[in-house]
Design a protein around this motif. Sequence first.
Motif, PDB file in Angstrom:
ATOM      1  N   LYS A 122       0.081  -1.184  -1.343  1.00 53.15           N
ATOM      2  CA  LYS A 122       1.324  -1.422  -0.594  1.00 53.15           C
ATOM      3  C   LYS A 122       2.540  -1.215  -1.493  1.00 53.15           C
ATOM      4  O   LYS A 122       3.529  -0.596  -1.084  1.00 53.15           O
ATOM      5  CB  LYS A 122       1.336  -2.832  -0.019  1.00 53.15           C
ATOM      6  CG  LYS A 122       0.338  -3.056   1.078  1.00 53.15           C
ATOM      7  CD  LYS A 122       0.349  -4.506   1.529  1.00 53.15           C
ATOM      8  CE  LYS A 122      -0.672  -4.778   2.599  1.00 53.15           C
ATOM      9  NZ  LYS A 122      -0.673  -6.186   3.033  1.00 53.15           N
ATOM     10  N   LEU A 123       2.451  -1.726  -2.698  1.00 54.77           N
ATOM     11  CA  LEU A 123       3.559  -1.565  -3.635  1.00 54.77           C
ATOM     12  C   LEU A 123       3.789  -0.090  -3.953  1.00 54.77           C
ATOM     13  O   LEU A 123       4.935   0.361  -4.055  1.00 54.77           O
ATOM     14  CB  LEU A 123       3.294  -2.372  -4.904  1.00 54.77           C
ATOM     15  CG  LEU A 123       4.465  -2.563  -5.847  1.00 54.77           C
ATOM     16  CD1 LEU A 123       5.673  -3.182  -5.144  1.00 54.77           C
ATOM     17  CD2 LEU A 123       4.054  -3.431  -7.024  1.00 54.77           C
ATOM     18  N   GLN A 124       2.728   0.677  -4.071  1.00 54.89           N
ATOM     19  CA  GLN A 124       2.876   2.112  -4.332  1.00 54.89           C
ATOM     20  C   GLN A 124       3.560   2.812  -3.164  1.00 54.89           C
ATOM     21  O   GLN A 124       4.398   3.699  -3.369  1.00 54.89           O
ATOM     22  CB  GLN A 124       1.521   2.757  -4.623  1.00 54.89           C
ATOM     23  CG  GLN A 124       1.638   4.187  -5.113  1.00 54.89           C
ATOM     24  CD  GLN A 124       2.476   4.308  -6.380  1.00 54.89           C
ATOM     25  OE1 GLN A 124       2.221   3.625  -7.365  1.00 54.89           O
ATOM     26  NE2 GLN A 124       3.486   5.164  -6.360  1.00 54.89           N
ATOM     27  N   LEU A 125       3.238   2.419  -1.928  1.00 54.38           N
ATOM     28  CA  LEU A 125       3.937   2.983  -0.763  1.00 54.38           C
ATOM     29  C   LEU A 125       5.436   2.703  -0.845  1.00 54.38           C
ATOM     30  O   LEU A 125       6.263   3.584  -0.579  1.00 54.38           O
ATOM     31  CB  LEU A 125       3.391   2.389   0.536  1.00 54.38           C
ATOM     32  CG  LEU A 125       2.075   2.914   1.068  1.00 54.38           C
ATOM     33  CD1 LEU A 125       1.653   2.118   2.292  1.00 54.38           C
ATOM     34  CD2 LEU A 125       2.188   4.392   1.418  1.00 54.38           C
ATOM     35  N   LEU A 126       5.782   1.468  -1.219  1.00 54.60           N
ATOM     36  CA  LEU A 126       7.195   1.109  -1.342  1.00 54.60           C
ATOM     37  C   LEU A 126       7.869   1.881  -2.472  1.00 54.60           C
ATOM     38  O   LEU A 126       9.021   2.307  -2.337  1.00 54.60           O
ATOM     39  CB  LEU A 126       7.342  -0.396  -1.568  1.00 54.60           C
ATOM     40  CG  LEU A 126       7.032  -1.273  -0.361  1.00 54.60           C
ATOM     41  CD1 LEU A 126       7.031  -2.747  -0.752  1.00 54.60           C
ATOM     42  CD2 LEU A 126       8.015  -1.010   0.771  1.00 54.60           C
ATOM     43  N   LYS A 127       7.171   2.081  -3.569  1.00 55.78           N
ATOM     44  CA  LYS A 127       7.739   2.858  -4.685  1.00 55.78           C
ATOM     45  C   LYS A 127       7.988   4.300  -4.265  1.00 55.78           C
ATOM     46  O   LYS A 127       9.023   4.878  -4.606  1.00 55.78           O
ATOM     47  CB  LYS A 127       6.811   2.805  -5.893  1.00 55.78           C
ATOM     48  CG  LYS A 127       6.809   1.466  -6.595  1.00 55.78           C
ATOM     49  CD  LYS A 127       5.821   1.451  -7.754  1.00 55.78           C
ATOM     50  CE  LYS A 127       5.795   0.103  -8.438  1.00 55.78           C
ATOM     51  NZ  LYS A 127       4.813   0.059  -9.539  1.00 55.78           N
ATOM     52  N   ASN A 128       7.053   4.882  -3.531  1.00 50.51           N
ATOM     53  CA  ASN A 128       7.225   6.255  -3.049  1.00 50.51           C
ATOM     54  C   ASN A 128       8.406   6.346  -2.086  1.00 50.51           C
ATOM     55  O   ASN A 128       9.190   7.301  -2.134  1.00 50.51           O
ATOM     56  CB  ASN A 128       5.950   6.747  -2.371  1.00 50.51           C
ATOM     57  CG  ASN A 128       4.804   6.918  -3.332  1.00 50.51           C
ATOM     58  OD1 ASN A 128       4.976   6.969  -4.548  1.00 50.51           O
ATOM     59  ND2 ASN A 128       3.595   6.979  -2.798  1.00 50.51           N
TER      60      ASN A 128
ATOM     61  N   THR B 197      10.699   5.791   6.595  1.00 45.13           N
ATOM     62  CA  THR B 197      10.871   4.332   6.633  1.00 45.13           C
ATOM     63  C   THR B 197      10.044   3.720   7.758  1.00 45.13           C
ATOM     64  O   THR B 197       9.317   2.747   7.541  1.00 45.13           O
ATOM     65  CB  THR B 197      12.363   3.974   6.794  1.00 45.13           C
ATOM     66  OG1 THR B 197      13.089   4.503   5.681  1.00 45.13           O
ATOM     67  CG2 THR B 197      12.571   2.472   6.874  1.00 45.13           C
ATOM     68  N   VAL B 198      10.112   4.284   8.948  1.00 38.99           N
ATOM     69  CA  VAL B 198       9.353   3.775  10.091  1.00 38.99           C
ATOM     70  C   VAL B 198       7.851   3.876   9.812  1.00 38.99           C
ATOM     71  O   VAL B 198       7.095   2.930  10.056  1.00 38.99           O
ATOM     72  CB  VAL B 198       9.732   4.537  11.385  1.00 38.99           C
ATOM     73  CG1 VAL B 198       8.766   4.231  12.514  1.00 38.99           C
ATOM     74  CG2 VAL B 198      11.158   4.207  11.794  1.00 38.99           C
ATOM     75  N   THR B 199       7.418   5.005   9.273  1.00 38.09           N
ATOM     76  CA  THR B 199       5.997   5.193   8.978  1.00 38.09           C
ATOM     77  C   THR B 199       5.523   4.211   7.916  1.00 38.09           C
ATOM     78  O   THR B 199       4.445   3.610   8.049  1.00 38.09           O
ATOM     79  CB  THR B 199       5.739   6.640   8.522  1.00 38.09           C
ATOM     80  OG1 THR B 199       6.142   7.531   9.574  1.00 38.09           O
ATOM     81  CG2 THR B 199       4.277   6.871   8.191  1.00 38.09           C
ATOM     82  N   THR B 200       6.322   4.016   6.879  1.00 35.05           N
ATOM     83  CA  THR B 200       5.958   3.074   5.818  1.00 35.05           C
ATOM     84  C   THR B 200       5.859   1.663   6.371  1.00 35.05           C
ATOM     85  O   THR B 200       4.915   0.926   6.062  1.00 35.05           O
ATOM     86  CB  THR B 200       6.968   3.156   4.654  1.00 35.05           C
ATOM     87  OG1 THR B 200       7.001   4.500   4.154  1.00 35.05           O
ATOM     88  CG2 THR B 200       6.593   2.216   3.525  1.00 35.05           C
ATOM     89  N   GLU B 201       6.806   1.284   7.209  1.00 37.66           N
ATOM     90  CA  GLU B 201       6.760  -0.046   7.827  1.00 37.66           C
ATOM     91  C   GLU B 201       5.487  -0.212   8.654  1.00 37.66           C
ATOM     92  O   GLU B 201       4.842  -1.268   8.594  1.00 37.66           O
ATOM     93  CB  GLU B 201       7.991  -0.279   8.712  1.00 37.66           C
ATOM     94  CG  GLU B 201       9.264  -0.352   7.924  1.00 37.66           C
ATOM     95  CD  GLU B 201      10.009  -1.660   8.080  1.00 37.66           C
ATOM     96  OE1 GLU B 201       9.427  -2.639   8.559  1.00 37.66           O
ATOM     97  OE2 GLU B 201      11.174  -1.683   7.707  1.00 37.66           O
ATOM     98  N   LYS B 202       5.115   0.805   9.416  1.00 39.36           N
ATOM     99  CA  LYS B 202       3.894   0.720  10.222  1.00 39.36           C
ATOM    100  C   LYS B 202       2.676   0.551   9.323  1.00 39.36           C
ATOM    101  O   LYS B 202       1.799  -0.271   9.610  1.00 39.36           O
ATOM    102  CB  LYS B 202       3.735   1.959  11.089  1.00 39.36           C
ATOM    103  CG  LYS B 202       4.656   1.991  12.282  1.00 39.36           C
ATOM    104  CD  LYS B 202       4.451   3.250  13.095  1.00 39.36           C
ATOM    105  CE  LYS B 202       5.415   3.285  14.262  1.00 39.36           C
ATOM    106  NZ  LYS B 202       5.274   4.521  15.055  1.00 39.36           N
ATOM    107  N   LEU B 203       2.603   1.326   8.265  1.00 37.29           N
ATOM    108  CA  LEU B 203       1.468   1.229   7.348  1.00 37.29           C
ATOM    109  C   LEU B 203       1.383  -0.152   6.699  1.00 37.29           C
ATOM    110  O   LEU B 203       0.296  -0.656   6.437  1.00 37.29           O
ATOM    111  CB  LEU B 203       1.555   2.307   6.270  1.00 37.29           C
ATOM    112  CG  LEU B 203       1.283   3.733   6.746  1.00 37.29           C
ATOM    113  CD1 LEU B 203       1.657   4.736   5.648  1.00 37.29           C
ATOM    114  CD2 LEU B 203      -0.180   3.896   7.143  1.00 37.29           C
ATOM    115  N   LEU B 204       2.540  -0.752   6.445  1.00 43.42           N
ATOM    116  CA  LEU B 204       2.578  -2.066   5.811  1.00 43.42           C
ATOM    117  C   LEU B 204       2.423  -3.207   6.816  1.00 43.42           C
ATOM    118  O   LEU B 204       2.301  -4.365   6.423  1.00 43.42           O
ATOM    119  CB  LEU B 204       3.882  -2.234   5.033  1.00 43.42           C
ATOM    120  CG  LEU B 204       4.052  -1.302   3.834  1.00 43.42           C
ATOM    121  CD1 LEU B 204       5.452  -1.426   3.261  1.00 43.42           C
ATOM    122  CD2 LEU B 204       3.003  -1.587   2.766  1.00 43.42           C
TER     123      LEU B 204
END
Length: 103
Positions: free
Chosen positions: A6-12, A51-58
């Motif tokens: 999850k942290l890596q997704l946020l860093k990306n 941003t929307v995709t990252t939020e969904k993944l998280l």
Amino acid sequence: MTRDEKLQLLKNWKKCYENNEALFKSLKPIFGNVAESPIYTQVWNCFDELTVTTEKLLGSDYTWLDWYCWENEMGKKGSDAGYGGNIKPIKTLDDLLDLLEKK
């Protein structure tokens, strides 16, 4: 998904923002302010979709990343946020992830 994933997704996600900012900063001396140009709009629309995709993944509620980026200036403001009595400054991606995980 693990916390590290999850942290890596946020860093990306944050790196994409930083790259966009650097791109438009580098274009300014050549083209001036391009804020209303089609390329500016397209680049930031893609970031919005990321941003929307990252939020969904998280598993987030689709507002915290937007808040962290624009209102909290990617953590630079260190604004307080949280749930119930667990309110704290959100300065880092770790802080943001705690918020997303409701810690």
